[in-house]
Scaffold this motif. Structure first.
Motif, mmCIF file in Angstrom:
data_model
loop_
_atom_site.group_PDB
_atom_site.id
_atom_site.type_symbol
_atom_site.label_atom_id
_atom_site.label_comp_id
_atom_site.label_asym_id
_atom_site.label_seq_id
_atom_site.Cartn_x
_atom_site.Cartn_y
_atom_site.Cartn_z
ATOM 1 N N LEU A 200 0.806 -1.300 0.117
ATOM 2 C CA LEU A 200 -0.047 0.111 0.076
ATOM 3 C C LEU A 200 0.638 1.336 0.076
ATOM 4 O O LEU A 200 0.325 2.371 0.254
ATOM 5 N N ASP A 201 2.145 1.172 -0.559
ATOM 6 C CA ASP A 201 3.106 2.425 -0.411
ATOM 7 C C ASP A 201 2.366 3.437 -1.038
ATOM 8 O O ASP A 201 2.777 4.528 -0.628
ATOM 9 N N ASP A 202 1.792 3.307 -2.174
ATOM 10 C CA ASP A 202 1.365 4.488 -2.830
ATOM 11 C C ASP A 202 0.331 5.461 -2.174
ATOM 12 O O ASP A 202 0.241 6.490 -2.400
ATOM 13 N N MET B 1 -0.661 11.905 -0.573
ATOM 14 C CA MET B 1 -1.755 10.962 -0.625
ATOM 15 C C MET B 1 -2.701 10.889 0.823
ATOM 16 O O MET B 1 -3.731 10.763 0.716
ATOM 17 N N LEU B 2 -1.954 10.812 1.682
ATOM 18 C CA LEU B 2 -2.584 10.864 3.295
ATOM 19 C C LEU B 2 -3.374 12.021 3.374
ATOM 20 O O LEU B 2 -4.640 11.933 3.790
ATOM 21 N N SER C 226 -6.549 12.222 -7.261
ATOM 22 C CA SER C 226 -5.639 13.371 -7.452
ATOM 23 C C SER C 226 -4.374 12.953 -8.144
ATOM 24 O O SER C 226 -3.625 13.671 -8.820
ATOM 25 N N GLY C 227 -4.116 11.578 -8.309
ATOM 26 C CA GLY C 227 -2.947 11.219 -9.047
ATOM 27 C C GLY C 227 -1.650 11.570 -8.532
ATOM 28 O O GLY C 227 -0.451 11.334 -8.715
ATOM 29 N N THR D 67 5.458 21.172 -10.346
ATOM 30 C CA THR D 67 4.032 20.994 -10.471
ATOM 31 C C THR D 67 3.641 19.803 -9.178
ATOM 32 O O THR D 67 4.265 18.792 -9.389
ATOM 33 N N ALA D 68 3.010 20.252 -8.055
ATOM 34 C CA ALA D 68 2.820 19.415 -6.990
ATOM 35 C C ALA D 68 1.856 19.677 -6.340
ATOM 36 O O ALA D 68 1.297 21.010 -6.503
ATOM 37 N N THR D 69 1.269 18.933 -5.445
ATOM 38 C CA THR D 69 0.154 19.204 -4.631
ATOM 39 C C THR D 69 0.725 20.253 -3.463
ATOM 40 O O THR D 69 1.739 20.526 -3.053
#
Length: 540
Positions: free
Chosen positions: A296-298, A304-305, A489-490, A531-533
Motif C-alpha cells: 500500500l506504499d502508494d 496521498m494521506l 488526485s494522481g 508541479t505538485a500538491t
C-alpha cells in the motif's frame, strides 16, 4: 526575473484590484490539485502558475522562488548547486508559500528559527492590487507580519530564501531515554551542543523516548551502507527510530548515515505515524506489517494521506495539533494529553525563541527576552462524536494556555474571538490591515477558527438528508471515499519517481546514473518548474 513571472503577477494584481474596487472578498486558488471550497464561484484569484524556482545564486547562497514550489522540488534544485535551505519542512508537498504564511518548523529550527526566518525578502500583491517588496529594511512591519498570518495581509508572489552548504549525508545518532522528563531535558541539552545540526525527538510512551541528533558530513564508514526511507521496502522512519533506540539501551547510541534529502523527508512515508491510523481504521481487514506497508506504499506518502483525509471528511474525530510550550511545562502537558487522549507517539521539535508581536508560538522571560520552546506534535484518533471532539479540543486549548503554551495555527482552532485575541496583539494586527489595505480580506481569526454551530448544523443536515447520506457517514464508507479521492488526485505518481532520491548515493554536483538512468543536475540558468500538491500550513 523571468517575463513569465512578471506577466503572471501583473494578471494577479489586476484581478485583485478589480475585487478591491468592488469591495468584494475573494479566495486564492493555489493549484488544480487543491479541493475547492463552496460559495466562492466567480470570486477566485488564481496563482497556480506561480510554481517555479526562478534563480539560484551560488555566490550569495540564495534562491528566488515562487510560492507554490513544494519542498521536494526546491531541494532538488538547490542540491544541484551543493546547497540546501536551512529549514526544510518534513513533508515534500509543503510549499514555500505555505511554510512562509504559516509557522513551519523542523529539526533545525532550534538553530535557524521558523522557515520564514530564513526568508530574506518577499514580493506581495496587497489587497488593493499594489505590488510591493518587503524585507528587513523595506517595509519591515509587513515583512514581519506576513510571516505566520495565513495570507491575510496580501498574496505572496515571490520569495528570496537564504541557503547553506549541503553535505552528502546526515550522521544521525539515536539516544534512548526511559521517561518523559529525561527525553525533554535531553532535547534541550542537545540544542545547546554546537556540533549538532539537527535535533528532534519521539516519545513512544511515558517510559520510552528517543532523541535524534544529526550532523552534516560528506563521509561514511566503508563498512556502513547509507540508510534510506523513501523506497517502498524501506522502513518507516519512526519504526526504524524505535528499533534503533531499543538497540541502544545498553550501549552507545546507534548511528545511521542518511543521504541528505532522505533525512529531510524521512517522515514522508507514513506521515510520521499517522498512516498507521489508516490500518487501524479498517480493523483486522488489513494487518500492519512490512508486507502491507510495501503493498500500500502508494497511499502511505503524505500527499496521498492528506488527500484521503480531505476526501473522507474525517478531520473531525482526528486530533492533528502542534502545540508549543516552555520546556519547564512540557512534561505536565504530556501527562495531560496521556490522561485525556492517550495519543502516542508524540513528536518533539525544539524551536528558537521569537519576539512578539507575532502569530508564531512565543514565550518570554520576566525580562522580556524570547525563550526557546518545545513543539509537541499530537496526532492521532480522538472521539468520533462531534460534540465530544469539540469539547476535547476546547479543553486542550484551555490546558495549553494554563501552561503558557500556544498552538500552531494550521490546525483546528476552537477559541472564541475574545479568547483568541487575548493571546495575540489585535491592535498591532488591525493597524497593519489598515495600513496595507487588507481589511477586505478575511482576518486570521476568520481563517483559522472552526465555526462550531455551522459544523454541527451541517452534520445534522447531512444526516437528515436521506438514508444514503446517513449510510455514507458509517464505517467503512468515509475511508473508502478518502481512498477514492486520493487515487483521483494522481499524487501517487509523484512519489513513484521522487527527484530528490537521485542524490542517494552519488555526488551532489555531477551527473550520475541512478537505477540505470542518467540524471543531470539543474544548472544555474535552469528554471525548474514545480508541479505538485500544495499542502498548507496555515497558508492562504
Amino acid at each position: 526575473m523571468a517575463p513569465s513571472h512578471e506577466a503572471a503577477v501583473t494578471q494577479i494584481s489586476a484581478a485583485v484590484r478589480a475585487f478591491f474596487t468592488r469591495r468584494e472578498s475573494f479566495r486564492v486558488f493555489h493549484g488544480s490539485t487543491n479541493s475547492t471550497r463552496p460559495g466562492h464561484t466567480g470570486r477566485v484569484v488564481d496563482i497556480s502558475a506561480l510554481s517555479n524556482v526562478l534563480e539560484i545564486d551560488q555566490t550569495s547562497k540564495t534562491a528566488v522562488v515562487e510560492p507554490n514550489v513544494p519542498m521536494d522540488k526546491l531541494v532538488q534544485a538547490t542540491l544541484a548547486h551543493g546547497l540546501i535551505p536551512p529549514v526544510v519542512m518534513e513533508f515534500p508537498g509543503i510549499t514555500v508559500g505555505g511554510g512562509f504564511a504559516g509557522s513551519a518548523g523542523e529539526s533545525s529550527s532550534y538553530k535557524y528559527g521558523y522557515f520564514d526566518q530564513t526568508v530574506k525578502g518577499v514580493e506581495v500583491v496587497l489587497a488593493s492590487g499594489e505590488v510591493v517588496k518587503a524585507s528587513a529594511t523595506e517595509k519591515p512591519d509587513l515583512f514581519k507580519a506576513a510571516a505566520g498570518t495565513a495570507g491575510t495581509l496580501g498574496i505572496t508572489t515571490k520569495l528570496e530564501l537564504g541557503l547553506i552548504p549541503a553535505c552528502r549525508f546526515v550522521k544521525l545518532a539515536y539516544h534512548p531515554y526511559s521517561s518523559v522528563r529525561e527525553t525533554v531535558e535531553a532535547v534541550k541539552r542537545e540544542t545547546e551542543n554546537p556540533e549538532n545540526h539537527y535535533v528532534d525527538g519521539i516519545l513512544f510512551s511515558k517510559t520510552h523516548g528517543v532523541v535524534m541528533t544529526g550532523k552534516l558530513t560528506d563521509e561514511i564508514p566503508p563498512s556502513q551502507k547509507p540508510q534510506t526511507f523513501s523506497g517502498s521496502w524501506d522502513p518507516w522512519f519512526y519504526l526504524h527510530a524505535e528499533k534503533k533506540s531499543l538497540q541502544s539501551r545498553t550501549s552507545d547510541p546507534t548511528v545511521d548515515h542518511i543521504p541528505i534529502a532522505e533525512y529531510l523527508f524521512r517522515y514522508d512515508r507514513g506521515g510520521f505515524w499517522v498512516g498507521a491510523e489508516a490500518f487501524k481504521y479498517f480493523g483486522n481487514m488489513i494487518p500492519f506489517n512490512k508486507f502491507t506497508r510495501w503493498f500500500l506504499d502508494d497511499f502511505m506518502h503524505t500527499r496521498m494521506l492528506y488527500r484521503a483525509l480531505q476526501g473522507s471528511d474525517m478531520s473531525f474525530g482526528t486530533m492533528v495539533q502542534d502545540l508549543s510550550l516552555p520546556y519547564d511545562t512540557a512534561e505536565a502537558f504530556i501527562d495531560y494529553t496521556d490522561e485525556q487522549l492517550g495519543i502516542w507517539p508524540l513528536w518533539l521539535c525544539p524551536l528558537r525563541g521569537v519576539s512578539p508581536p507575532t502569530f508564531h508560538p512565543f514565550h518570554q522571560s520576566e525580562e522580556g527576552k524570547p525563550q526557546p520552546m518545545l513543539n509537541i506534535g499530537l496526532w492521532g484518533a480522538a472521539s468520533k462524536d462531534l460534540s465530544t471532539f469539540i469539547n476535547q479540543n476546547r479543553d486542550l486549548e484551555a490546558r495549553l494556555k494554563e501552561l503558557g503554551g500556544r498552538k500552531v495555527l494550521y490546525s483546528h482552532t476552537y477559541y472564541t474571538e475574545d479568547e483568541f485575541w487575548a493571546l495575540y496583539d489585535k491592535k498591532w494586527y488591525d493597524g497593519l490591515r489598515e495600513s496595507y489595505s487588507a481589511t477586505t480580506l478575511p482576518s486570521i481569526y476568520d481563517k483559522v477558527h472552526v465555526d462550531v454551530d455551522k459544523v454541527q448544523n451541517e452534520q445534522k443536515e447531512r444526516l437528515g438528508r436521506s438514508w444514503i447520506s446517513w449510510l455514507m457517514t458509517c464505517w467503512p464508507f468515509p475511508g473508502i471515499m478518502g481512498i477514492r479521492n486520493a487515487i483521483r488526485s494522481g499524487d501517487y505518481l509523484i512519489h513513484r519517481q521522487p527527484s530528490w532520491t537521485y542524490w542517494k548515493m552519488g555526488s551532489l554536483l555531477t551527473a550520475q546514473k541512478v537505477d540505470g538512468k542518467k540524471v543531470v543536475p539543474v544548472t544555474a540558468t535552469t528554471t525548474t518548474t514545480a508541479t505538485a500538491t500544495r499542502v498548507e500550513i496555515g497558508g492562504s
